[in-house]
Design a protein around this motif. Structure first.
Motif, PDB file in Angstrom:
ATOM      1  N   VAL A  77       6.022  -4.133   3.518  1.00  0.00           N
ATOM      2  CA  VAL A  77       6.461  -4.638   2.418  1.00  0.00           C
ATOM      3  C   VAL A  77       5.301  -4.857   1.185  1.00  0.00           C
ATOM      4  N   VAL A  78       4.288  -5.730   1.887  1.00  0.00           N
ATOM      5  CA  VAL A  78       3.040  -6.233   1.414  1.00  0.00           C
ATOM      6  C   VAL A  78       2.134  -4.825   1.248  1.00  0.00           C
ATOM      7  N   TYR A  79       1.939  -4.066   2.218  1.00  0.00           N
ATOM      8  CA  TYR A  79       1.325  -3.089   2.366  1.00  0.00           C
ATOM      9  C   TYR A  79       1.678  -1.948   1.337  1.00  0.00           C
ATOM     10  N   GLY A  80       2.925  -1.608   1.275  1.00  0.00           N
ATOM     11  CA  GLY A  80       3.708  -0.665   0.202  1.00  0.00           C
ATOM     12  C   GLY A  80       3.348  -1.295  -1.299  1.00  0.00           C
ATOM     13  N   LEU A  81       3.321  -2.692  -1.520  1.00  0.00           N
ATOM     14  CA  LEU A  81       3.111  -2.992  -2.995  1.00  0.00           C
ATOM     15  C   LEU A  81       1.754  -3.168  -3.252  1.00  0.00           C
ATOM     16  N   LEU A  82       1.011  -3.099  -2.501  1.00  0.00           N
ATOM     17  CA  LEU A  82      -0.552  -3.141  -2.566  1.00  0.00           C
ATOM     18  C   LEU A  82      -0.885  -1.891  -3.088  1.00  0.00           C
ATOM     19  N   THR A  83      -0.271  -0.701  -2.604  1.00  0.00           N
ATOM     20  CA  THR A  83      -0.644   0.613  -2.915  1.00  0.00           C
ATOM     21  C   THR A  83      -0.459   0.852  -4.662  1.00  0.00           C
ATOM     22  N   ILE A  84       0.319   0.057  -5.049  1.00  0.00           N
ATOM     23  CA  ILE A  84       0.647  -0.014  -6.798  1.00  0.00           C
ATOM     24  C   ILE A  84      -0.646  -0.275  -7.538  1.00  0.00           C
ATOM     25  N   PRO A  85      -1.068  -1.502  -7.390  1.00  0.00           N
ATOM     26  CA  PRO A  85      -2.610  -1.648  -8.125  1.00  0.00           C
ATOM     27  C   PRO A  85      -3.484  -0.770  -7.662  1.00  0.00           C
ATOM     28  N   CYS A  86      -3.733  -0.196  -6.442  1.00  0.00           N
ATOM     29  CA  CYS A  86      -4.610   0.491  -6.078  1.00  0.00           C
ATOM     30  C   CYS A  86      -4.578   1.875  -6.880  1.00  0.00           C
ATOM     31  N   LYS A  87      -3.348   2.443  -6.927  1.00  0.00           N
ATOM     32  CA  LYS A  87      -3.238   3.803  -7.854  1.00  0.00           C
ATOM     33  C   LYS A  87      -3.486   3.340  -9.345  1.00  0.00           C
ATOM     34  N   LEU A  88      -2.820   2.083  -9.861  1.00  0.00           N
ATOM     35  CA  LEU A  88      -3.027   1.879 -11.228  1.00  0.00           C
ATOM     36  C   LEU A  88      -4.605   1.822 -11.719  1.00  0.00           C
ATOM     37  N   MET A  89      -5.173   1.153 -10.715  1.00  0.00           N
ATOM     38  CA  MET A  89      -6.925   1.108 -10.954  1.00  0.00           C
ATOM     39  C   MET A  89      -7.667   2.282 -10.652  1.00  0.00           C
ATOM     40  N   HIS A  90      -6.856   3.155 -10.080  1.00  0.00           N
ATOM     41  CA  HIS A  90      -7.551   4.714  -9.552  1.00  0.00           C
ATOM     42  C   HIS A  90      -8.688   4.381  -8.611  1.00  0.00           C
ATOM     43  N   PHE A  91      -8.430   3.579  -7.548  1.00  0.00           N
ATOM     44  CA  PHE A  91      -9.339   3.368  -6.475  1.00  0.00           C
ATOM     45  C   PHE A  91      -9.602   4.459  -5.866  1.00  0.00           C
ATOM     46  N   ASN A  92     -10.734   4.790  -5.321  1.00  0.00           N
ATOM     47  CA  ASN A  92     -11.158   6.051  -4.527  1.00  0.00           C
ATOM     48  C   ASN A  92     -10.507   5.768  -3.114  1.00  0.00           C
ATOM     49  N   ARG A  93     -10.844   6.538  -2.213  1.00  0.00           N
ATOM     50  CA  ARG A  93     -10.067   6.546  -0.856  1.00  0.00           C
ATOM     51  C   ARG A  93     -10.738   5.386  -0.151  1.00  0.00           C
ATOM     52  N   GLU A  94     -12.003   5.291  -0.252  1.00  0.00           N
ATOM     53  CA  GLU A  94     -12.718   4.185   0.526  1.00  0.00           C
ATOM     54  C   GLU A  94     -12.104   2.630  -0.112  1.00  0.00           C
ATOM     55  N   ASP A  95     -12.309   2.756  -1.168  1.00  0.00           N
ATOM     56  CA  ASP A  95     -11.725   1.100  -1.851  1.00  0.00           C
ATOM     57  C   ASP A  95     -10.377   1.099  -1.197  1.00  0.00           C
ATOM     58  N   ARG A  96      -9.455   1.981  -1.580  1.00  0.00           N
ATOM     59  CA  ARG A  96      -7.918   1.985  -1.346  1.00  0.00           C
ATOM     60  C   ARG A  96      -7.802   1.487   0.103  1.00  0.00           C
ATOM     61  N   ILE A  97      -8.510   1.973   1.021  1.00  0.00           N
ATOM     62  CA  ILE A  97      -8.509   1.468   2.493  1.00  0.00           C
ATOM     63  C   ILE A  97      -8.583  -0.105   2.623  1.00  0.00           C
ATOM     64  N   ALA A  98      -9.992  -0.346   1.961  1.00  0.00           N
ATOM     65  CA  ALA A  98     -10.451  -1.813   2.101  1.00  0.00           C
ATOM     66  C   ALA A  98      -9.337  -2.574   1.613  1.00  0.00           C
ATOM     67  N   ALA A  99      -8.851  -2.168   0.490  1.00  0.00           N
ATOM     68  CA  ALA A  99      -7.955  -3.237  -0.276  1.00  0.00           C
ATOM     69  C   ALA A  99      -6.608  -3.235   0.529  1.00  0.00           C
ATOM     70  N   LEU A 100      -6.222  -2.235   1.134  1.00  0.00           N
ATOM     71  CA  LEU A 100      -4.821  -2.147   1.917  1.00  0.00           C
ATOM     72  C   LEU A 100      -5.128  -2.950   3.340  1.00  0.00           C
ATOM     73  N   PHE A 101      -6.189  -2.923   3.675  1.00  0.00           N
ATOM     74  CA  PHE A 101      -6.322  -3.493   5.182  1.00  0.00           C
ATOM     75  C   PHE A 101      -6.361  -4.733   4.991  1.00  0.00           C
ATOM     76  N   CYS A 102      -7.352  -5.203   4.029  1.00  0.00           N
ATOM     77  CA  CYS A 102      -7.849  -6.653   3.964  1.00  0.00           C
ATOM     78  C   CYS A 102      -6.489  -7.550   3.335  1.00  0.00           C
ATOM     79  N   GLY A 103      -5.845  -6.771   2.311  1.00  0.00           N
ATOM     80  CA  GLY A 103      -4.835  -7.564   1.594  1.00  0.00           C
ATOM     81  C   GLY A 103      -3.478  -7.884   2.657  1.00  0.00           C
TER      82      GLY A 103
END
Length: 329
Positions: free
Chosen positions: A245-271
């Motif tokens: 649930v947390v992992y899925g919801l964190l993908t939303i701000p990653c998409k809204l902020m247009h994170f590149n692949r590397e930043d998205r991975i860091a955000a999802l793994f750390c968050g």
């Protein structure tokens, strides 16, 4: 996956639980091993070693990526607690109060450092950003975790947490040793590098001692006799659901902020990850001699194990994908 499932530390962690069930007397508070002394003062050793091995230059490398930091911090200390509170209100009878307190404790904890960075590296993500965020999360957690737990316990009708006393203990046993470790990082970094194996052994030995002491106390108090062992399976299922649930919801701000692949991975793994290495030592400070401590730390032990299994699979997929761009969708 195989490496995670056969990790000596994880196996030792569950071994401590079995040992506490079989031999609770030596490890209980006041027992002849006096494990409570290790639980109390070993905490300072753990965080001194953390400060000693934390490289400031690597922290600085990820300093300016504020959008990534914002997503991780909000996910760690806001999203997690809100989801856990919602789940507790929706299915309160599922777990006893001690387990719900344990799940909220998971939600209030900072992100893990070493495994977040290792998994981000495996997935070919933003390693400097992951290191900065996991480290920043640990520092914020020194104050955020006890504050969140004090609020939760006051709302649940549990005995009030002496927040001032807890914060003072955390400053003396967690923050101060970390700062001293950072001050000594430069003159001792060579020694720390050469003796990395010894440092890791000392760190994990203290954590295992705390787990053994906590479970010995709960076994001696008869707490486990009041609960069905099948509850452990329910905790595991709930942990997997919470993670996704947390992992899925964190993908939303990653998409809204247009994170590149590397930043998205860091955000999802750390968050989406939580720190057992911080959670076990802090639990002794926050909950003190509470006989239910053994129950309270069960969710973080199970969540920690399952997050490693799940994220290792995801990281391996991302790493393979990065190495073979033609396989990407």
């Amino acid at each position: 996956m195989k490496k995670v499932l056969t990790d000596p530390f994880l196996l030792s962690l569950f071994g401590m639980v079995v040992l506490a069930v079989l031999l609770p007397e030596p490890g209980r508070t006041g027992g002849f091993l006096h494990m409570e002394w290790v639980s109390s003062y070993g905490i300072a050793v753990v965080f001194f070693l953390y400060g000693l091995t934390l490289a400031p230059e690597k922290m600085r490398a990820g300093l300016m990526q504020w959008r990534l930091h914002l997503v991780v911090v909000v996910g760690t200390f806001v999203l997690f607690p809100l989801i856990t509170l919602g789940a507790e209100k929706a299915v309160t009878p599922l777990f006893p109060p001690e387990i719900w307190a344990g799940f909220f404790y998971v939600a209030a904890l900072p992100s893990t450092v070493s495994s977040s960075v290792a998994m981000t590296s495996m997935a070919k993500g933003n390693v400097p950003g992951a290191l900065f965020n996991a480290s920043l999360s640990s520092l914020i957690g020194v104050f955020a975790t006890p504050a969140l737990m004090a609020w939760y316990l006051s709302q649940s009708g549990a005995p009030a947490l002496p927040l001032g006393t807890v914060i003072l203990k955390i400053v003396l046993l967690v923050l101060l040793p970390t700062v001293i470790g950072q001050i000594l990082h430069r003159p001792l970094v060579g020694w720390a590098t050469r003796h990395a194996g010894l440092i890791k052994l000392m760190d994990r030995t203290v954590i295992l001692a705390i787990v053994y002491n906590s479970f010995c106390d709960s076994v001696e108090s008869g707490l486990w006799q009041q609960h069905d062992p099948a509850m452990l399976v329910e905790i595991a299922v709930a942990s997997v659901v919470l993670f996704f649930v947390v992992y899925g919801l964190l993908t939303i701000p990653c998409k809204l902020m247009h994170f590149n692949r590397e930043d998205r991975i860091a955000a999802l793994f750390c968050g989406s990850k939580k720190s057992l290495a911080t959670g076990v030592p802090l639990a002794g400070i926050i909950f003190g001699a509470n006989p239910a401590l053994g129950l309270i730390i069960v969710p973080i032990m199970i969540y920690h194990f399952l997050q490693l299994v799940i994220v290792s699979v995801i990281a391996n997929h991302h790493g393979t994908e990065a190495a073979n761009p033609t396989t990407q969708a």
